[in-house]
Write a protein that holds these residues in place. Structure first.
Motif: not given
Length: 85
Positions: A34-41, A68-84
């Motif tokens: 979770h990037i922010k607790q309680g925000q499950h998406y 990997a030169k990544m932060d949480e938002l970079d990793a979230l972008a990867v996750t969202l792309r893969r979900m799509d």
């Protein structure tokens, strides 16, 4: 926001946990960070090492993230792309 998951949130997080790690690409199952607790998406698919590893993990020294030169938002972008996909 409460800590309880509704059916759609459970389904979303279940799909995220099937993905490979968004930092190192290790095959799933993954943790749902979770990037922010309680925000499950806004959860990121992470292997145990990239999530909780003392040296490599987000909750440790974050070496894998630096490599990997990544932060949480970079990793979230990867996750969202893969979900799509």
């Amino acid at each position: 926001m409460n800590g309880r998951l509704n059916a759609r949130e459970k389904a979303w997080m279940g799909r995220v946990k099937e993905l490979p790690c968004s930092v190192c690409d290790r095959p799933g199952p993954s943790d749902a960070h979770h990037i922010k607790q309680g925000q499950h998406y806004t959860v990121v698919a992470l292997c145990k090492s990239c999530h909780q590893g003392p040296k490599m993990g987000w909750h440790g020294e974050r070496r894998a993230w630096a490599i990997a030169k990544m932060d949480e938002l970079d990793a979230l972008a990867v996750t969202l792309r893969r979900m799509d996909e």
